[in-house]
Design an enzyme around this catalytic site. Sequence first.
Site, short mmCIF file in Angstrom:
data_model
loop_
_atom_site.label_atom_id
_atom_site.label_comp_id
_atom_site.label_asym_id
_atom_site.label_seq_id
_atom_site.Cartn_x
_atom_site.Cartn_y
_atom_site.Cartn_z
N LYS A 112 -6.40 72.00 1.37
CA LYS A 112 -7.03 70.87 0.70
C LYS A 112 -5.99 69.93 0.10
O LYS A 112 -6.17 68.72 0.11
CB LYS A 112 -7.99 71.34 -0.39
N LYS A 195 -12.69 75.48 12.06
CA LYS A 195 -14.01 75.95 11.67
C LYS A 195 -14.96 74.78 11.47
O LYS A 195 -14.52 73.67 11.14
CB LYS A 195 -13.94 76.83 10.42
N LYS A 198 -18.02 70.94 6.50
CA LYS A 198 -18.82 69.82 6.00
C LYS A 198 -17.96 68.62 5.65
O LYS A 198 -18.47 67.54 5.45
CB LYS A 198 -19.69 70.26 4.82
#
Length: 327
Positions: A112, A195, A198
């Site tokens: 992130k 993966k 969202k």
Amino acid sequence: MKQRIFSGIQPSGNLHLGNYLGAISQWLTLQDEYEAFFCVVDLHAITVPQDPAELRRKTLEIAKIYLASGIDPMKSTLFVQSHVQAHTELGWILNTIARFSDLEKMTQFKDKSAKSEKETVGIGLFDYPVLMAGDILLYDTNVVPVGKDQMQHVELTRTLGRRFNERFGETFVIPEGRVSKEGQVIMALDDPTKKMSKSAESEYNYIALSDDAETVRKKIRKAVTDSGSEIVYADNKPALKNLINIYSLLSHKTTADIEAMYVGSGYGDFKTDLAEVIVSFLTPFQERLKNISDEEVLAVLKAGAEKAKGIAEVKMKQVRERVGLLA
Ligand code: AMP
Ligand code: TRP
């Protein structure tokens, strides 16, 4: 006495099939066997900037998704993280025993933070797994059902729990993480090496739980496939393997059954059927979701927070005393 499970999802982004198959669907079977706590972790969501009105809307939506998926408030405790202040308090106390070196290793933080400028990466994002450890340890959780990507955070939770127990005396139950076998990680439809996520840039990465039938059909048609034309479940066909996994998890057929069904047919037939398998899961799910009112979900969350607070407060009393905070 039943063992306890705790899990949570952040109210940010669009929930997708990966969230459902990797997390929520596991919870459904576990709620019968365990005393279950399912949390909407809004304090985790704000570790990256959120629009306040949107965050409130999403928080309700996630709780509704829990209910529409079949999480039963008569069996399980559903609540919002920020409604139980003990989470932040225990998070802080755990901060005092967590080490920089523990957190530096966290893959999710590395991923992130790599997306933003080094100077602007927030402390909240860094500290995120400690808050998560607090969530879990507060309830004497035995088992934490999560997607594979969260196992590292559960490992850290175990480390912090043990470290606290060693320093201050037996206080916390040391929990175990649990990933479901096939649902481990659902990969992106447009790239089977990543993966389903969202926060993906392209909407062709995921099937959102809110996608309508036409969108699902279009996304499945566009999903990348591997070379060759047979429908086989194999590691060297990662795109197809992922699609077969989704098919299998939603239809409750084994991957071998699915291979057998498509001997002699190609990707076209398989994908058409897969889209319909997804649509026949999503349509009734969305219908249930639509019928849950704000009032209904708010009442569930209020009752859930009351129950959670009762348990958390007993634990916090013990924690404050052990640490030496004046009563
Ligand atoms: P997140 O979307 O990262 O907030 O994750 C919420 C829950 O869904 C966690 O338990 C994750 O491990 C799980 N999850 C998220 N993405 C996937 C995926 N692509 N496959 C399987 N599980 C996932
Ligand atoms: N970090 C988890 C995620 O991103 C969400 C979460 C927060 C969680 N607290 C938790 C999951 C406690 C399980 C238990 O998916």
